[in-house]
Motif scaffolding. Structure first.
Motif, mmCIF file in Angstrom:
data_model
loop_
_atom_site.group_PDB
_atom_site.id
_atom_site.type_symbol
_atom_site.label_atom_id
_atom_site.label_comp_id
_atom_site.label_asym_id
_atom_site.label_seq_id
_atom_site.Cartn_x
_atom_site.Cartn_y
_atom_site.Cartn_z
ATOM 1 N N ARG A 148 -6.897 4.189 -4.732
ATOM 2 C CA ARG A 148 -5.721 4.882 -5.243
ATOM 3 C C ARG A 148 -5.083 4.078 -6.374
ATOM 4 O O ARG A 148 -5.108 2.853 -6.383
ATOM 5 N N LYS A 194 -11.096 14.129 -0.018
ATOM 6 C CA LYS A 194 -10.302 12.949 -0.359
ATOM 7 C C LYS A 194 -9.704 13.071 -1.758
ATOM 8 O O LYS A 194 -8.559 12.677 -1.996
ATOM 9 N N ALA A 202 -5.769 13.133 -2.745
ATOM 10 C CA ALA A 202 -5.172 12.210 -3.709
ATOM 11 C C ALA A 202 -4.366 12.954 -4.758
ATOM 12 O O ALA A 202 -3.386 12.427 -5.295
ATOM 13 N N ASN A 216 -8.391 0.402 -0.524
ATOM 14 C CA ASN A 216 -8.049 0.058 0.855
ATOM 15 C C ASN A 216 -9.321 0.152 1.693
ATOM 16 O O ASN A 216 -9.913 1.231 1.824
ATOM 17 N N TRP A 231 0.815 -1.210 0.000
ATOM 18 C CA TRP A 231 0.000 0.000 0.000
ATOM 19 C C TRP A 231 0.852 1.264 0.000
ATOM 20 O O TRP A 231 0.403 2.322 -0.449
ATOM 21 N N ILE A 260 -10.435 3.949 0.676
ATOM 22 C CA ILE A 260 -9.634 4.851 -0.140
ATOM 23 C C ILE A 260 -9.202 4.108 -1.400
ATOM 24 O O ILE A 260 -8.609 3.030 -1.323
ATOM 25 N N TYR A 284 0.838 2.809 -3.357
ATOM 26 C CA TYR A 284 -0.404 3.439 -3.799
ATOM 27 C C TYR A 284 -0.702 4.740 -3.068
ATOM 28 O O TYR A 284 -1.417 5.594 -3.598
ATOM 29 N N CYS A 285 -0.158 4.902 -1.872
ATOM 30 C CA CYS A 285 -0.372 6.168 -1.164
ATOM 31 C C CYS A 285 0.837 7.096 -1.278
ATOM 32 O O CYS A 285 0.903 8.122 -0.598
#
Length: 391
Positions: A162, A363, A367, A155, A119, A160, A122-123
């Motif tokens: 992404r 959000k 992003a 997630n 993760w 979330i 992706y973040c």
């Protein structure tokens, strides 16, 4: 025209019965143990999974299986797959399904090859340095993940959604038999066609001078998808239309239709938050917000929107670019309705409260690291306004 790098290492095996070559394609890579990753029961019921296994067996390969991939693929399943691959000594990821399955396999490929939580990629906490090879047997023409450098994961902790892009995860091969898409529901086919169109539309709408050849390729692809989508609403088993859409899906997201151009991916960014929070079908979510995005930004490059109206939708050119642009936006929404796609959030089946609209905008801005967009930079207040327009 902008400088660009075009890289498409994926070997494509296209046509009837092509899934029978899967084992030989894996063996070409020198790999020995495959994770066979798929979604629900359709791959099993249709006999496709058995045909793929027969092909692996004939090639002398071992495999282990992991099903259960969902639309808006989940991080929890990715982590389960990473653990399974490490236990079983897997050295190749084979996705049998559509974009969600392929994206899930790509994330596993990163996770197995490197230490640390996948993760983090992706973040935005780190960049990938390695990935196991991935191959795809495509059953849904939509996401273009079978030739792209990108994947999108949801997630469940905070819901979330992404994306992450790296050439490391471009599939080494893609097996594409249009016959495998013939049993898809009409709505799912329409969602797929919408996603394919949007992958080129997001590259096409930009304020900079483009490249004549790229523009022409993009326009021809969009016209072809629209024509084929109309055929498939009435003739779902039309092989030629299925083939056109399947090949367009790959070309629409492998970078070809954006060479030398710019691009604005804010419609995808807006939809990702809808998909994360409400688990909506991706193509339908894109259709629901595109018109509102377009009306919010078209004045910043009206000539581009007017060209789309004329060259893609076949509308007559008007003396006023803004007027032609608006007619084109409306005509595109009419096309979505023709396919049974929503053009508002309520038609999509969600009715966000004011607090939820604010959450979606917050959000989405996060992003984008504060804001984004090429046609017009959009910050949190702009994103909230677009979501509100889309109601």
């Amino acid at each position: 025209m902008n400088n660009f790098t075009y890289y498409t290492p994926t070997k494509v095996v296209f046509g009837r019965g092509s899934e029978g070559q899967t084992g030989a394609l894996v063996r070409e890579r020198g790999c020995k143990k495959v994770l066979l990753h798929y979604g629900g029961g359709s791959a099993v019921r249709s006999g496709l999974l058995d045909r793929v296994k027969d092909s692996l067996r004939e090639a002398g390969l071992e495999w282990t299986e992991l099903g259960g991939a969902l639309p808006n693929p989940r991080l929890s399943l990715v982590r389960e797959g990473v653990d399974l691959c490490r236990r079983e000594g897997v050295d190749f990821l084979l996705a049998v399904g559509g974009g969600s399955v392929i994206d899930s396999a790509k994330a596993m490929a990163y996770g197995v090859a490197e230490e640390g939580d996948v993760w983090d990629l992706y973040c935005g906490k780190r960049q990938a340095r390695a990935a196991l090879p991935v191959g795809a047997v495509l059953t849904i023409a939509a996401a273009g993940s079978e030739m792209s450098d990108s994947s999108v994961i949801t997630n469940e902790d905070g819901w979330i959604k992404r994306g992450y892009s790296s050439d490391l995860c471009r599939p080494v091969f893609a097996v594409m038999n249009p016959e495998l898409t013939m049993t898809l529901p009409v709505y799912q086919t329409a969602c797929g066609c919408t996603d394919i169109l949007m992958h080129t539309m997001e590259r096409y709408f930009h304020p900079e001078a483009g490249m004549a050849l790229t523009d022409s390729l993009a326009e021809a692809l969009m016209r072809t998808v629209m024509e084929s989508a109309r055929v498939l609403t009435k003739e779902p088993e039309n092989y030629e239309a299925r083939a056109e859409v399947m090949w367009a899906g790959s070309l629409s997201h492998n970078g070809l239709t954006g060479c030398g151009a710019g691009g604005d991916w804010m419609t995808h960014k807006l939809e990702h938050e809808l998909g994360g929070l409400y688990d909506v079908a991706h193509g339908a979510g894109l259709a629901a917000v595109w018109g509102s995005w377009a009306r919010y930004v078209y004045r910043f490059c009206p000539e581009r929107f007017a060209r789309f109206a004329v060259h893609v939708l076949g509308l007559p050119a008007g003396a006023d670019a803004e007027e032609t642009a608006l007619r084109g936006i409306g005509a595109m929404e009419d096309f979505y309705r023709e396919l049974g796609m929503p053009t508002s959030l309520r038609e999509l089946g969600v009715a966000p409260t004011e607090a939820e609209l604010a959450l979606l905008a917050r959000k989405c801005a996060a992003a984008c690291r504060g804001g984004g967009g090429a046609v017009r930079r959009l910050e949190e207040a702009d994103l909230a306004a677009i979501y509100r327009m889309a109601l």
